[in-house]
Design a protein around this motif. Sequence first.
Motif, PDB file in Angstrom:
ATOM      1  N   GLY A   1       0.803  -1.213   0.000  1.00 56.90           N
ATOM      2  CA  GLY A   1       0.000   0.000   0.000  1.00 56.90           C
ATOM      3  C   GLY A   1       0.836   1.262   0.000  1.00 56.90           C
ATOM      4  N   ALA A   2       2.151   1.102  -0.075  1.00 55.08           N
ATOM      5  CA  ALA A   2       3.054   2.261  -0.036  1.00 55.08           C
ATOM      6  C   ALA A   2       3.916   2.296  -1.289  1.00 55.08           C
ATOM      7  N   ILE A   3       4.449   3.469  -1.549  1.00 53.86           N
ATOM      8  CA  ILE A   3       5.334   3.662  -2.705  1.00 53.86           C
ATOM      9  C   ILE A   3       6.676   4.172  -2.214  1.00 53.86           C
ATOM     10  N   ILE A   4       7.694   3.860  -2.954  1.00 49.83           N
ATOM     11  CA  ILE A   4       9.033   4.359  -2.632  1.00 49.83           C
ATOM     12  C   ILE A   4       9.363   5.462  -3.644  1.00 49.83           C
ATOM     13  N   TYR A   5       9.878   6.566  -3.159  1.00 47.82           N
ATOM     14  CA  TYR A   5      10.148   7.719  -4.015  1.00 47.82           C
ATOM     15  C   TYR A   5      11.620   7.743  -4.419  1.00 47.82           C
ATOM     16  N   THR A   6      11.919   6.996  -5.459  1.00 50.36           N
ATOM     17  CA  THR A   6      13.257   6.949  -6.039  1.00 50.36           C
ATOM     18  C   THR A   6      13.123   6.461  -7.471  1.00 50.36           C
TER      19      THR A   6
ATOM     20  N   LEU B   1      14.068  -2.525  -6.470  1.00 53.13           N
ATOM     21  CA  LEU B   1      14.140  -3.992  -6.540  1.00 53.13           C
ATOM     22  C   LEU B   1      14.413  -4.598  -5.163  1.00 53.13           C
ATOM     23  N   GLN B   2      15.256  -3.959  -4.382  1.00 55.16           N
ATOM     24  CA  GLN B   2      15.536  -4.443  -3.024  1.00 55.16           C
ATOM     25  C   GLN B   2      14.268  -4.435  -2.172  1.00 55.16           C
ATOM     26  N   GLU B   3      13.431  -3.421  -2.358  1.00 55.74           N
ATOM     27  CA  GLU B   3      12.162  -3.361  -1.623  1.00 55.74           C
ATOM     28  C   GLU B   3      11.183  -4.416  -2.136  1.00 55.74           C
ATOM     29  N   VAL B   4      11.160  -4.624  -3.438  1.00 53.86           N
ATOM     30  CA  VAL B   4      10.277  -5.653  -4.016  1.00 53.86           C
ATOM     31  C   VAL B   4      10.666  -7.029  -3.484  1.00 53.86           C
TER      32      VAL B   4
END
Length: 117
Positions: A48-53, A60-63
Amino acid sequence: MAKWFEKSEREREVALLLFDKGYYPETCFHCHIAVELKFKGILIEKTGAIIYTHSLKRILQEVQKVKDIKITDEILDCANYLSMLYTGSRYPEESLIDMGKEEGEKCVKCMEKLLSL
């Protein structure tokens, strides 16, 4: 989330059309955007959140934290390659690499590899 995935697919199609026309810097730019949108769509779907980069490696590390994927050296190389060319493909004064057909082909191959995760 569907909007993110649909937009990613449209950007993929645009990248392929541009490649066929010989517009290689633009191809690389749209390859990056296609992957970025898909990865961010996955994050929104799972968290439900987005990463701003715009760093594909960072996204990819977050995925990887929310989806069972194996990040190989080849995958990391592709993420880094597309990210490296992202700015240079968009802003002529930032171009560190003269982007020709070879770079365009690598961008497309990397895009397809990353989108298949």
